[in-house]
Each structure stands twice: as C-alpha cells, then as structure tokens.
Scaffold this motif. Structure first.
Motif, mmCIF file in Angstrom:
data_model
loop_
_atom_site.group_PDB
_atom_site.id
_atom_site.type_symbol
_atom_site.label_atom_id
_atom_site.label_comp_id
_atom_site.label_asym_id
_atom_site.label_seq_id
_atom_site.Cartn_x
_atom_site.Cartn_y
_atom_site.Cartn_z
ATOM 1 N N THR A 35 71.775 69.722 12.562
ATOM 2 C CA THR A 35 72.841 70.531 11.972
ATOM 3 C C THR A 35 72.803 71.928 12.607
ATOM 4 O O THR A 35 71.822 72.311 13.235
ATOM 5 N N CYS A 36 73.876 72.686 12.407
ATOM 6 C CA CYS A 36 73.942 74.034 12.988
ATOM 7 C C CYS A 36 72.871 74.925 12.355
ATOM 8 O O CYS A 36 72.441 74.689 11.219
ATOM 9 N N GLN A 37 72.516 75.984 13.068
ATOM 10 C CA GLN A 37 71.620 76.989 12.496
ATOM 11 C C GLN A 37 72.285 77.565 11.233
ATOM 12 O O GLN A 37 73.483 77.867 11.251
ATOM 13 N N GLY A 38 71.541 77.682 10.157
ATOM 14 C CA GLY A 38 72.080 78.266 8.918
ATOM 15 C C GLY A 38 72.921 77.310 8.093
ATOM 16 O O GLY A 38 73.567 77.730 7.136
ATOM 17 N N CYS A 39 72.900 76.020 8.433
ATOM 18 C CA CYS A 39 73.721 75.036 7.699
ATOM 19 C C CYS A 39 73.186 74.873 6.278
ATOM 20 O O CYS A 39 72.092 74.367 6.065
ATOM 21 N N GLU A 40 73.995 75.270 5.298
ATOM 22 C CA GLU A 40 73.540 75.188 3.906
ATOM 23 C C GLU A 40 73.535 73.734 3.424
ATOM 24 O O GLU A 40 72.730 73.368 2.571
ATOM 25 N N GLY A 63 80.566 62.252 7.822
ATOM 26 C CA GLY A 63 80.733 63.701 7.804
ATOM 27 C C GLY A 63 79.541 64.326 8.506
ATOM 28 O O GLY A 63 78.690 63.611 9.053
ATOM 29 N N CYS A 64 79.456 65.652 8.474
ATOM 30 C CA CYS A 64 78.327 66.332 9.128
ATOM 31 C C CYS A 64 76.991 65.782 8.656
ATOM 32 O O CYS A 64 76.068 65.608 9.442
ATOM 33 N N MET A 65 76.869 65.537 7.355
ATOM 34 C CA MET A 65 75.557 65.138 6.822
ATOM 35 C C MET A 65 75.217 63.685 7.149
ATOM 36 O O MET A 65 74.094 63.250 6.918
ATOM 37 N N ASP A 150 80.200 70.663 -0.495
ATOM 38 C CA ASP A 150 81.519 71.236 -0.192
ATOM 39 C C ASP A 150 81.393 72.371 0.824
ATOM 40 O O ASP A 150 81.092 73.511 0.461
ATOM 41 N N ASN A 151 81.627 72.048 2.094
ATOM 42 C CA ASN A 151 81.650 73.097 3.119
ATOM 43 C C ASN A 151 83.091 73.552 3.389
ATOM 44 O O ASN A 151 83.367 74.234 4.356
ATOM 45 N N GLU A 152 83.984 73.139 2.531
ATOM 46 C CA GLU A 152 85.378 73.600 2.481
ATOM 47 C C GLU A 152 86.201 73.280 3.716
ATOM 48 O O GLU A 152 87.147 73.996 4.045
ATOM 49 N N PRO A 237 77.925 77.178 2.072
ATOM 50 C CA PRO A 237 78.368 77.987 3.209
ATOM 51 C C PRO A 237 78.078 77.297 4.540
ATOM 52 O O PRO A 237 77.014 76.713 4.731
ATOM 53 N N CYS A 238 79.053 77.368 5.447
ATOM 54 C CA CYS A 238 79.015 76.641 6.728
ATOM 55 C C CYS A 238 79.313 77.641 7.842
ATOM 56 O O CYS A 238 80.461 78.040 8.018
ATOM 57 N N PRO A 239 78.284 78.109 8.562
ATOM 58 C CA PRO A 239 78.502 79.168 9.550
ATOM 59 C C PRO A 239 79.571 78.832 10.585
ATOM 60 O O PRO A 239 80.336 79.695 10.992
HETATM 61 S S1 SF4 Z 1 78.340 71.678 7.622
HETATM 62 FE FE1 SF4 Z 1 78.951 73.384 8.979
HETATM 63 S S2 SF4 Z 1 77.011 74.393 9.489
HETATM 64 FE FE2 SF4 Z 1 76.497 72.330 8.715
HETATM 65 S S3 SF4 Z 1 76.377 70.987 10.528
HETATM 66 FE FE3 SF4 Z 1 78.479 70.890 9.745
HETATM 67 S S4 SF4 Z 1 79.631 72.440 10.904
HETATM 68 FE FE4 SF4 Z 1 77.435 72.894 11.138
#
Ligand code: SF4
Ligand SMILES: Cc1ncc(C[n+]2csc(CCOP(=O)(O)OP(=O)(O)O)c2C)c(N)n1
Ligand SMILES: [Mg+2]
Length: 341
Positions: A35-40, A63-65, A150-152, A237-239
């Motif tokens: 995941t990205c740096q700072g991914c909540e 999804g991302c997760m 919810d990263n919106e 929060p999603c940087p």
């Molecule tokens: S949720 Fe946002 S911060 Fe996390 S991996 Fe996906 S794009 Fe990156």
C-alpha cells in the motif's frame, strides 16, 4: 470430528482492551503488502485483525485492500483470507458464516466460535454491494462483521468518485475546470446511520477512525462478541486520493472527527452512544471549522470561500437540525442551504 449435539452458535468473548498497554502484541496482518506510504486503510486491516485474534476468517472485496495486499505470491495476512467480488462483501460474510454453521452442525468440523469478517471499500460496500450488506444484516442467525473501509473514492482504479466521496472533491471523474469549478455536487451518503436505522434487528453498527486505535479495536471486539450480523464504517485518510503529505494521515483522521464531519458513535440494540471528541461535541464542545480539515487536502484546493461556507453549513445542519445529531438525518424542521453557483 465434533459431536453434532455439542454444536453451538456462540461467539468469542472478546473483552475490550483497557488501554493501549493491554493490547496484544501478536500481529495477523504483517509485512509484505504494497500500500502507499501513510495508507490508513492498511492500518485499519492490521488493527481489525489484531482485535479479532487468530481464530478469524477474513474475506476481502476487490479494491486497494485486496490488490495491494495480495500481490503475486505475497500477502501480509496470517489468518485465512479469501478474495470476493467487488459488490459481494455481504454475500461472502453470510455465506461463510452459514457454511461454517452447517459444517459444525453436521459434525464435519470442530464446533467452536470462529470470527467471520468481510471488508469492503466505499465503492464496493456503499455503492455496489449495499443490497447484499442490507440482506446480511437481516439474517440474525449468522454471526459476522462487515467492515467498510472508506477512503472516499474508488482508489484502486485511480480515484473515481463514489457515493461516499465528499461534496466538491477533485477525483478523476470530477476534475475542477475553468468553466465549472464544482463537478461533484452530491452530498456523501450517511451509510452507518442508514444501515442502523433500516435494520432494527441488527444488534451493532458503529463508526470508527484508526486515529483512535484502541477505541477502534474495541468496537471490532464488541461487534464480534455481540453476535448476529454487525457493521462498522471506518473513515480512512488516503494520501494518494486526498492529495496530502502521508505524514498527515493520523491528523486528518482526528480533524474529520473534531470538525464534526465524521462522528464517532455506536448503535447497540438501537441505543446510540457517542465516543470521544464526538461525545464532547454533543455535550457542547465547539467544533473546529471544516476549513482546517478541507484545506490540508489537495482534492479541495479549488474551493472558494463560498464552497467552504456551503460545506460548513451542511455540517452545521447535521448537528443542529438532525433528530439524532450526526447519526440520523431526519430533520427537526426543514432547512434550505443554497448551493454555490
Ligand atoms: S487506499 Fe489510498 S493510500 Fe491506501 S493503497 Fe489505496 S490509494 Fe494508496
Ligand atoms: C464488478 C466490478 N467492476 C469493476 C471492477 C474494477 N475495480 C476494481 S477495484 C475497484 C475500485 C473499488 O473501490 P472501493 O471499493 O472504494 O475500494 P478501494 O479501491 O478504494 O480500496 C474497481 C472499480 C471490478 N473489479 N469488479
Ligand atoms: Mg474506496
């Protein structure tokens, strides 16, 4: 093989962690994700399964997760984990808990309480999969937790707007332009309030934010202990999608709560309980202005004073005019808030 007569539908009893020093050390979501740096949201996964413990099955919708956590031949998941289709977190939760119950009843596996957690994003859960989540929340004979992170945005496919993207936000589907500044003019769905109000037999619905980690884990533990289908909405929060320095993730989570934009509460057996700073707001604490939260994020960089005032008025309305402040949007009296032109 278990004796069918000893079958039980009990849940694990997961008592609340009494402070951060009492939190267990073991990790069930470890290194190996991308995941990205700072991914909540990654932190939410880690805390969620730390709270539930080892006898847990996790089901994750696309999804991302899913994608960043199961890159070819690697995974941070230490507990059993399965991918499910984007809109299917509700079906996966129900099917898995029903399957476990049937196997235990038939004596085909040891009878023991196993936590079933299905997670989904805002796109997969609050848009595409809402019907399946709703159906699951009516099946009180099956124990499961659905956690919506919810990263919106639809982040994994490059930040398209979802039904939980905030008003006016810059996404790849709503880029501000010279002719029209605000493309996304819809207000965010109130998903936890809607699910709590609409499913009177669902025993537990809560909102969480990982900036308040112990509280978050204790809500997961309560949801799994109380039994039946339960639901938790986490603001993450999603940087990348929100366009801010990754070091601000924690602070932005706090600001979302302190401005009153994202209230922290639970609805247990129909009774609303507010938490932390949200409780203080309900008891009279002054909310921080929404601009302190919005202007830290590039996705709102195009906002004018008029846009900020509109956003503030909509949040004020949640606290001043909703029958259950911040939770259920039935109004005490009709209010008209004109949209910026
Ligand atoms: S949720 Fe946002 S911060 Fe996390 S991996 Fe996906 S794009 Fe990156
Ligand atoms: C039925 C279906 N439609 C579209 C896609 C493409 N897709 C994969 S992930 C994703 C975004 C999901 O957004 P969200 O649920 O909010 O999770 P996030 O990516 O933000 O973590 C989309 C549209 C898909 N996998 N399945
Ligand atoms: Mg999302």
């Amino acid at each position: 093989m278990a004796d069918a007569t000893t079958f039980t539908n009990e849940t694990q009893v997961l008592l609340p962690f009494k402070g951060v020093k009492k939190v267990t050390i073991e990790e069930y979501f470890t290194s190996g994700h991308r995941t990205c740096q700072g991914c909540e949201s990654a932190l939410v996964m880690k805390l969620m399964v730390k709270a539930s413990g080892p006898r847990t099955i996790v089901l994750g919708s696309t999804g991302c997760m899913y994608v960043a956590n199961t890159t070819y031949y690697t995974t941070p998941w230490v507990v059993p984990w399965m991918h499910t289709q984007l809109g299917s977190s509700g079906s996966a939760a129900l099917g898995t808990s029903a399957g476990l119950k049937a196997l235990m009843k038939k004596g085909k596996m040891k009878s023991e309480p196993i936590n079933v957690i299905a997670f989904c994003g805002d796109g997969g859960g609050a848009d595409m999969g809402l019907a399946a989540i709703s159906a699951t929340l009516t099946h009180k004979e099956y124990n499961s937790l659905i956690l919506l992170y919810d990263n919106e945005s639809y982040a994994n496919t490059d930040i398209q707007l979802s039904g939980l993207t905030p008003y006016g936000s810059h996404t790849t589907f709503s880029p501000p332009g010279a002719v029209k500044r605000i493309i996304h003019t819809r207000w965010k769905k109130n998903v936890a309030g809607m699910l709590a109000a609409g499913h009177p037999e669902c025993r537990y619905v809560a909102t969480v934010c990982a900036s308040y980690a112990v509280e978050m884990m204790n809500k997961v533990r309560r949801a799994l202990t109380i039994g039946g289908p339960t639901f938790i909405h986490s603001l993450d929060p999603c940087p990348k999608g929100w366009d801010y320095d990754p070091m601000l993730s924690h602070e932005l989570g706090e600001l979302a709560v302190e401005t009153g934009i994202f209230p922290l509460y639970e609805v247990e057996d129909g009774v609303v309980k507010y938490y932390g700073k949200t409780k203080a707001i309900v008891e009279g604490r002054k909310r921080k202005p929404v601009r302190e939260y919005l202007l830290k994020q590039g996705r709102f960089a195009h906002f004018t004073e008029e846009d900020l005032a509109y956003f503030q008025a909509k949040v004020d309305e949640m606290w001043q005019n909703w029958e259950i402040p911040g939770v259920v949007s039935f109004r005490k009296a009709p209010v008209e808030i004109p949209m910026p032109t």
